[in-house]
Design a protein around this motif. Structure first.
Motif, PDB file in Angstrom:
ATOM      1  N   ASN A  19      88.469  41.327  20.098  1.00 17.67           N
ATOM      2  CA  ASN A  19      88.031  41.445  18.703  1.00 17.67           C
ATOM      3  C   ASN A  19      87.164  42.697  18.547  1.00 17.67           C
ATOM      4  O   ASN A  19      86.816  43.352  19.531  1.00 17.67           O
ATOM      5  N   MET A  70      79.244  41.504  20.256  1.00 11.29           N
ATOM      6  CA  MET A  70      79.847  40.566  21.210  1.00 11.29           C
ATOM      7  C   MET A  70      80.372  41.330  22.434  1.00 11.29           C
ATOM      8  O   MET A  70      80.249  40.860  23.570  1.00 11.29           O
ATOM      9  N   ILE A 120      88.654  36.222  16.627  1.00 13.90           N
ATOM     10  CA  ILE A 120      89.998  35.665  16.838  1.00 13.90           C
ATOM     11  C   ILE A 120      89.880  34.152  16.860  1.00 13.90           C
ATOM     12  O   ILE A 120      89.340  33.566  17.810  1.00 13.90           O
ATOM     13  N   CYS A 142      89.121  36.998  25.683  1.00  9.88           N
ATOM     14  CA  CYS A 142      89.239  36.084  24.543  1.00  9.88           C
ATOM     15  C   CYS A 142      89.971  34.855  25.055  1.00  9.88           C
ATOM     16  O   CYS A 142      90.941  34.985  25.815  1.00  9.88           O
ATOM     17  N   PHE A 143      89.532  33.660  24.644  1.00  9.07           N
ATOM     18  CA  PHE A 143      90.022  32.436  25.275  1.00  9.07           C
ATOM     19  C   PHE A 143      91.483  32.108  24.970  1.00  9.07           C
ATOM     20  O   PHE A 143      92.083  31.251  25.612  1.00  9.07           O
ATOM     21  N   THR A 170      85.088  24.607  22.748  1.00  7.24           N
ATOM     22  CA  THR A 170      85.505  25.836  22.081  1.00  7.24           C
ATOM     23  C   THR A 170      84.909  25.930  20.677  1.00  7.24           C
ATOM     24  O   THR A 170      84.004  25.162  20.330  1.00  7.24           O
ATOM     25  N   THR A 171      85.386  26.880  19.897  1.00  9.08           N
ATOM     26  CA  THR A 171      84.803  27.158  18.570  1.00  9.08           C
ATOM     27  C   THR A 171      85.376  26.189  17.521  1.00  9.08           C
ATOM     28  O   THR A 171      84.881  25.100  17.345  1.00  9.08           O
ATOM     29  N   THR A 191      91.626  26.059  17.104  1.00 12.22           N
ATOM     30  CA  THR A 191      91.958  26.800  18.333  1.00 12.22           C
ATOM     31  C   THR A 191      92.238  25.867  19.520  1.00 12.22           C
ATOM     32  O   THR A 191      92.589  26.337  20.602  1.00 12.22           O
ATOM     33  N   VAL A 240      83.422  32.039  15.537  1.00 13.49           N
ATOM     34  CA  VAL A 240      83.074  32.965  16.634  1.00 13.49           C
ATOM     35  C   VAL A 240      81.859  33.834  16.287  1.00 13.49           C
ATOM     36  O   VAL A 240      80.920  33.946  17.082  1.00 13.49           O
ATOM     37  N   GLY A 261      84.833  27.747  25.984  1.00 10.03           N
ATOM     38  CA  GLY A 261      86.108  28.158  25.393  1.00 10.03           C
ATOM     39  C   GLY A 261      86.053  29.348  24.475  1.00 10.03           C
ATOM     40  O   GLY A 261      86.912  29.491  23.598  1.00 10.03           O
ATOM     41  N   CYS A 262      85.080  30.229  24.667  1.00 13.35           N
ATOM     42  CA  CYS A 262      85.031  31.454  23.857  1.00 13.35           C
ATOM     43  C   CYS A 262      84.168  32.475  24.576  1.00 13.35           C
ATOM     44  O   CYS A 262      83.123  32.118  25.147  1.00 13.35           O
ATOM     45  N   ALA A 263      84.602  33.740  24.538  1.00 12.28           N
ATOM     46  CA  ALA A 263      83.825  34.803  25.186  1.00 12.28           C
ATOM     47  C   ALA A 263      82.463  34.980  24.523  1.00 12.28           C
ATOM     48  O   ALA A 263      81.522  35.468  25.148  1.00 12.28           O
TER      49      ALA A 263
HETATM   50  C1  2AL Z   1      87.675  33.476  20.893  1.00  8.00           C
HETATM   51  C2  2AL Z   1      87.179  34.386  21.868  1.00  8.00           C
HETATM   52  O1  2AL Z   1      87.003  34.128  23.063  1.00  8.00           O
HETATM   53  N1  2AL Z   1      86.984  35.544  21.219  1.00  8.00           N
HETATM   54  C3  2AL Z   1      87.311  35.390  19.923  1.00  8.00           C
HETATM   55  O2  2AL Z   1      87.228  36.280  19.047  1.00  8.00           O
HETATM   56  N2  2AL Z   1      87.765  34.101  19.751  1.00  8.00           N
HETATM   57  N3  2AL Z   1      88.000  32.171  21.208  1.00  8.00           N
HETATM   58  C4  2AL Z   1      87.915  31.083  20.375  1.00  8.00           C
HETATM   59  N4  2AL Z   1      88.274  29.892  20.883  1.00  8.00           N
HETATM   60  O3  2AL Z   1      87.528  31.182  19.214  1.00  8.00           O
END
Ligand code: 2AL
Length: 242
Positions: A10, A15, A45, A77-78, A116-117, A121, A148, A179-181
């Motif tokens: 992204n 980030m 993302i 990115c996950f 995760t977010t 996702t 995110v 589950g997310c960077a």
């Molecule tokens: C992500 C991530 O790792 N980076 C991003 O922009 N979105 N993953 C997520 N599960 O939202």
């Protein structure tokens, strides 16, 4: 000197900096980690649409890295966006953070849960657990419903930590996968709160990438990951012509 490029797919530069710090914190002193974002793409993302539109920018960064003799890449990115295509372009290893985290989780426990977010996702995370062969080990994929870009706001850290603690208890999982960077720097806090191993895929992928380089392993050029056949790409994609 091993050169690892961590690509945040992204375009949220704060980030990218945080991801770079987390990767450098675990990398060997003899490894140079550069963290980059594509010049084009979504600022975060969290949908299939975002993911599809992130891929050209990721591939442009891989092509640039190849010109600069980068040894290995991490796609931070996950959803592991563009991972297979990136392997067709890169000589060295390319690792996704979901892939690396799920491998690490199953090396330190028999089961894991993903936090995760957004709920939208979670399907992608399950797809990847199936693809990598870890669906039976994955006890659950849970959403904190924090977008995110809100992960860097103060309440997010406590909310994610609390959810991880609940999930570890409820699922009875041996490990937690972030589950997310954007959660990369939550790892230490979540470890303290859950009492189980917590895996940040950025750190895991960075160390795995270093190891693969040290082992002299490169991406196979024999079959599906062979260089794409030359052809013309038109319109906005004309610069992707090989
Ligand atoms: C992500 C991530 O790792 N980076 C991003 O922009 N979105 N993953 C997520 N599960 O939202």
């Amino acid at each position: 000197m091993t050169r690892i490029r961590v690509i945040n797919p992204n375009t949220a530069l704060a980030m990218t900096e945080s991801i770079g710090r987390c990767a450098r914190a675990v990398a060997s002193p003899s490894t140079e980690v550069t963290a980059v974002s594509p010049a084009m793409g979504p600022e975060s993302i969290e949908s299939h649409y975002d993911e599809a539109l992130a891929v050209p920018g990721v591939l442009a960064e891989i092509a640039k890295g190849e010109r600069e003799s980068v040894d290995a890449y991490v796609i931070a990115c996950f959803g592991d966006p563009g991972l297979d295509a990136a392997r067709e372009l890169a000589a060295g290893p390319v690792l996704g953070i979901a892939e690396a985290a799920m491998h690490a989780a199953t090396m330190v426990g028999r089961t894991f849960s993903v936090v995760t977010t957004l709920a939208r996702t979670t399907g992608r995370a399950w797809d990847l657990a199936h693809r990598y062969g870890f669906a039976a080990a994955c006890r659950g994929v849970h959403a904190c419903e924090i977008p995110v870009l809100d992960l860097e706001k103060p309440p997010a850290r406590a909310a994610v930590t609390e959810l991880c603690a609940q999930v570890a208890e409820r699922d009875g999982s041996d490990a937690i996968v972030l589950g997310c960077a954007g959660m990369a720097d939550f790892c230490a806090e979540v470890s303290r709160a859950t009492g189980v191993p917590v895996i940040d895929g950025v750190a895991a992928a960075t160390r795995f990438a270093e190891s693969l380089v040290a082992l002299g392993l490169r991406t196979s050029t024999r079959g599906e990951y062979a260089r794409p056949r030359p052809k013309r790409y038109s319109g906005l994609l004309r610069d992707f012509t090989i």
